[in-house]
Structure formats: structure tokens, C-alpha cells
Design a protein around this motif. Structure first.
Motif, PDB file in Angstrom:
ATOM      1  N   LEU A  35      39.981  43.876  31.716  1.00 55.78           N
ATOM      2  CA  LEU A  35      40.761  42.580  31.280  1.00 55.78           C
ATOM      3  C   LEU A  35      39.507  41.394  31.092  1.00 55.78           C
ATOM      4  O   LEU A  35      39.964  40.315  30.482  1.00 55.78           O
ATOM      5  CB  LEU A  35      41.795  42.315  32.142  1.00 55.78           C
ATOM      6  N   CYS A  36      38.555  41.384  31.874  1.00 56.76           N
ATOM      7  CA  CYS A  36      37.763  40.359  31.726  1.00 56.76           C
ATOM      8  C   CYS A  36      36.284  40.628  31.821  1.00 56.76           C
ATOM      9  O   CYS A  36      35.522  39.753  31.608  1.00 56.76           O
ATOM     10  CB  CYS A  36      37.892  39.552  33.215  1.00 56.76           C
ATOM     11  N   GLY A  37      35.883  41.836  31.899  1.00 59.30           N
ATOM     12  CA  GLY A  37      34.482  42.158  31.855  1.00 59.30           C
ATOM     13  C   GLY A  37      33.645  42.154  33.043  1.00 59.30           C
ATOM     14  O   GLY A  37      32.671  42.291  33.087  1.00 59.30           O
ATOM     15  N   ASP A  38      34.431  41.687  33.920  1.00 63.09           N
ATOM     16  CA  ASP A  38      33.605  41.540  35.449  1.00 63.09           C
ATOM     17  C   ASP A  38      33.339  42.724  36.066  1.00 63.09           C
ATOM     18  O   ASP A  38      34.064  43.811  35.765  1.00 63.09           O
ATOM     19  CB  ASP A  38      34.470  40.723  36.302  1.00 63.09           C
ATOM     20  N   VAL A  39      31.968  42.871  36.656  1.00 61.93           N
ATOM     21  CA  VAL A  39      31.595  44.306  37.199  1.00 61.93           C
ATOM     22  C   VAL A  39      31.371  44.154  38.618  1.00 61.93           C
ATOM     23  O   VAL A  39      31.023  43.239  38.973  1.00 61.93           O
ATOM     24  CB  VAL A  39      30.253  44.447  36.247  1.00 61.93           C
ATOM     25  N   GLY A  60      31.751  38.398  39.294  1.00 62.90           N
ATOM     26  CA  GLY A  60      33.366  38.309  39.412  1.00 62.90           C
ATOM     27  C   GLY A  60      33.859  36.968  39.813  1.00 62.90           C
ATOM     28  O   GLY A  60      33.106  36.138  40.341  1.00 62.90           O
ATOM     29  N   CYS A  61      35.080  36.889  39.804  1.00 59.80           N
ATOM     30  CA  CYS A  61      35.828  35.918  40.405  1.00 59.80           C
ATOM     31  C   CYS A  61      35.902  35.858  41.819  1.00 59.80           C
ATOM     32  O   CYS A  61      35.617  36.824  42.596  1.00 59.80           O
ATOM     33  CB  CYS A  61      37.216  35.864  39.774  1.00 59.80           C
ATOM     34  N   VAL A  62      36.578  34.824  42.321  1.00 65.50           N
ATOM     35  CA  VAL A  62      36.678  34.707  43.859  1.00 65.50           C
ATOM     36  C   VAL A  62      37.364  35.879  44.494  1.00 65.50           C
ATOM     37  O   VAL A  62      36.829  36.502  45.508  1.00 65.50           O
ATOM     38  CB  VAL A  62      37.320  33.288  44.185  1.00 65.50           C
ATOM     39  N   ILE A  63      38.379  36.442  43.865  1.00 63.43           N
ATOM     40  CA  ILE A  63      39.063  37.357  44.496  1.00 63.43           C
ATOM     41  C   ILE A  63      38.539  38.686  44.477  1.00 63.43           C
ATOM     42  O   ILE A  63      38.422  39.432  45.283  1.00 63.43           O
ATOM     43  CB  ILE A  63      40.707  37.506  43.820  1.00 63.43           C
ATOM     44  N   SER A  64      37.791  38.942  43.359  1.00 60.66           N
ATOM     45  CA  SER A  64      37.228  40.382  43.220  1.00 60.66           C
ATOM     46  C   SER A  64      36.010  40.247  44.062  1.00 60.66           C
ATOM     47  O   SER A  64      35.683  41.537  44.673  1.00 60.66           O
ATOM     48  CB  SER A  64      36.594  40.710  41.812  1.00 60.66           C
ATOM     49  N   MET A  65      35.111  39.190  44.284  1.00 62.06           N
ATOM     50  CA  MET A  65      34.161  39.268  45.095  1.00 62.06           C
ATOM     51  C   MET A  65      34.424  39.044  46.497  1.00 62.06           C
ATOM     52  O   MET A  65      33.756  39.941  47.365  1.00 62.06           O
ATOM     53  CB  MET A  65      33.068  37.985  44.877  1.00 62.06           C
ATOM     54  N   SER A 102      48.294  38.774  37.442  1.00 59.96           N
ATOM     55  CA  SER A 102      47.109  38.729  36.875  1.00 59.96           C
ATOM     56  C   SER A 102      45.803  38.577  37.631  1.00 59.96           C
ATOM     57  O   SER A 102      44.617  38.969  37.319  1.00 59.96           O
ATOM     58  CB  SER A 102      46.908  37.233  36.234  1.00 59.96           C
ATOM     59  N   ARG A 103      46.003  38.669  38.972  1.00 61.76           N
ATOM     60  CA  ARG A 103      44.684  38.757  39.962  1.00 61.76           C
ATOM     61  C   ARG A 103      44.935  40.036  40.711  1.00 61.76           C
ATOM     62  O   ARG A 103      43.912  40.546  41.328  1.00 61.76           O
ATOM     63  CB  ARG A 103      45.106  37.545  41.193  1.00 61.76           C
ATOM     64  N   VAL A 104      45.981  40.871  40.297  1.00 63.82           N
ATOM     65  CA  VAL A 104      45.989  42.236  41.188  1.00 63.82           C
ATOM     66  C   VAL A 104      44.789  43.206  40.701  1.00 63.82           C
ATOM     67  O   VAL A 104      44.056  43.679  41.648  1.00 63.82           O
ATOM     68  CB  VAL A 104      47.387  42.817  41.036  1.00 63.82           C
ATOM     69  N   ARG A 105      44.523  43.141  39.492  1.00 60.93           N
ATOM     70  CA  ARG A 105      43.272  44.094  39.051  1.00 60.93           C
ATOM     71  C   ARG A 105      42.311  43.403  39.475  1.00 60.93           C
ATOM     72  O   ARG A 105      41.166  44.434  39.870  1.00 60.93           O
ATOM     73  CB  ARG A 105      43.327  43.851  37.478  1.00 60.93           C
ATOM     74  N   CYS A 106      41.901  42.110  39.815  1.00 59.64           N
ATOM     75  CA  CYS A 106      40.558  41.689  40.222  1.00 59.64           C
ATOM     76  C   CYS A 106      40.617  42.112  41.936  1.00 59.64           C
ATOM     77  O   CYS A 106      39.594  42.777  42.302  1.00 59.64           O
ATOM     78  CB  CYS A 106      40.910  40.019  40.325  1.00 59.64           C
ATOM     79  N   ALA A 107      41.585  42.179  42.552  1.00 56.06           N
ATOM     80  CA  ALA A 107      41.653  42.388  44.116  1.00 56.06           C
ATOM     81  C   ALA A 107      41.448  43.924  43.977  1.00 56.06           C
ATOM     82  O   ALA A 107      40.692  44.459  44.933  1.00 56.06           O
ATOM     83  CB  ALA A 107      43.035  42.005  44.464  1.00 56.06           C
TER      84      ALA A 107
HETATM   85 FE1  FES Z   1      37.191  39.147  36.492  1.00 53.31          FE
HETATM   86 FE2  FES Z   1      38.882  38.576  38.585  1.00 53.31          FE
HETATM   87  S1  FES Z   1      38.640  37.604  36.681  1.00 53.31           S
HETATM   88  S2  FES Z   1      37.785  40.442  38.268  1.00 53.31           S
END
Ligand code: FES
Length: 122
Positions: A35-39, A60-65, A102-107
Motif C-alpha cells: 500500500l505504501c512501498g515501505d520496506v 517505514g512509518c512510526v507504527i511499522s518501525m 489503515s494502520r493494521v498492515r503497518c503493524a
Molecule cells: Fe508504510 Fe506504515 S505507512 S508501513
């Protein structure tokens, strides 16, 4: 939304545990959030069937990191079976906040990366 950024989440984001990479890890995997390309990448070494060293890296975002940092702490000393048994709920519990959809995938990105790495190891 401010509830999402509780102190311990910001602490893990600002002072990530086990950040970096390992030279020749027994298990390694890198994957993105489509969804965002963060790795996120997770490397780990095993000794006597348990995690002896683990590192994560990525953007990545705060939640993923924060989730990656917490996950690497949680799996130290764990067996492969114990890591495979980790569920989405375990991550939500570690984060300790109610996540909007929207943040579940990040987590969950770091857990997905870990499970993919373990599956590919076989
Ligand atoms: Fe990309 Fe959270 S916005 S992992």
C-alpha cells in the motif's frame, strides 16, 4: 489519532532495538507493504535452535518501525516453532493501541516478513 503514538511506541521508533543487518544470517527476508512501498528486512541467527541474534532494517512509518523493534525484542531466544506460532494479536498486544484499519498492515508488516523468511528457509 494521537492515541496511536503512545510513549512506548515513540520510544521504540526513536530508539529502535536491534536495528541493522547481520553479515550472513541463517534467516533473512525483506518485504514491503504494497500500500505504501515501505520496506522491512529482518535478519536472524540461530544457535541450538533458538534465536541468538536478530536485526531489522528498513524504511517505514512510526507504527511499522516500532512494531519491528518490539518484534525483534520478543523473538530473542525463541525457537522457530515459537516464532511461527506468533499471531497478529500478539503484535497488537505489544503495540497496546487500537489501530485504525489503515494502520493494521503497518503493524503486521514485520511479522509477515519474519514468517515469510521462516517459510523460505525450509
Ligand atoms: Fe508504510 Fe506504515 S505507512 S508501513
Amino acid at each position: 489519532m494521537e492515541n496511536l503514538y503512545r510513549e512506548h511506541i515513540l520510544d521504540h521508533y526513536g530508539n529502535p532495538r536491534n536495528q541493522g543487518t547481520l553479515e550472513s544470517p541463517d534467516v533473512t527476508c525483506e518485504w514491503d507493504n504494497p500500500l505504501c512501498g515501505d520496506v522491512v528486512r529482518i535478519d536472524l541467527n540461530l544457535e541450538d535452535g533458538r534465536v541468538s541474534e536478530v536485526r531489522f532494517s528498513g524504511e517505514g512509518c512510526v507504527i511499522s518501525m516500532a512494531s519491528a523493534s518490539m518484534l525483534t525484542e520478543a523473538i530473542k531466544g525463541k525457537t522457530i516453532a515459537e516464532m511461527e506460532a506468533l499471531r497478529d494479536e500478539d503484535i497488537f498486544e505489544m503495540l497496546g493501541v487500537e489501530l485504525p484499519p489503515s494502520r493494521v498492515r503497518c503493524a503486521l508488516l514485520p511479522l509477515r516478513v519474519l514468517h515469510k523468511g521462516l517459510a523460505e528457509r525450509r
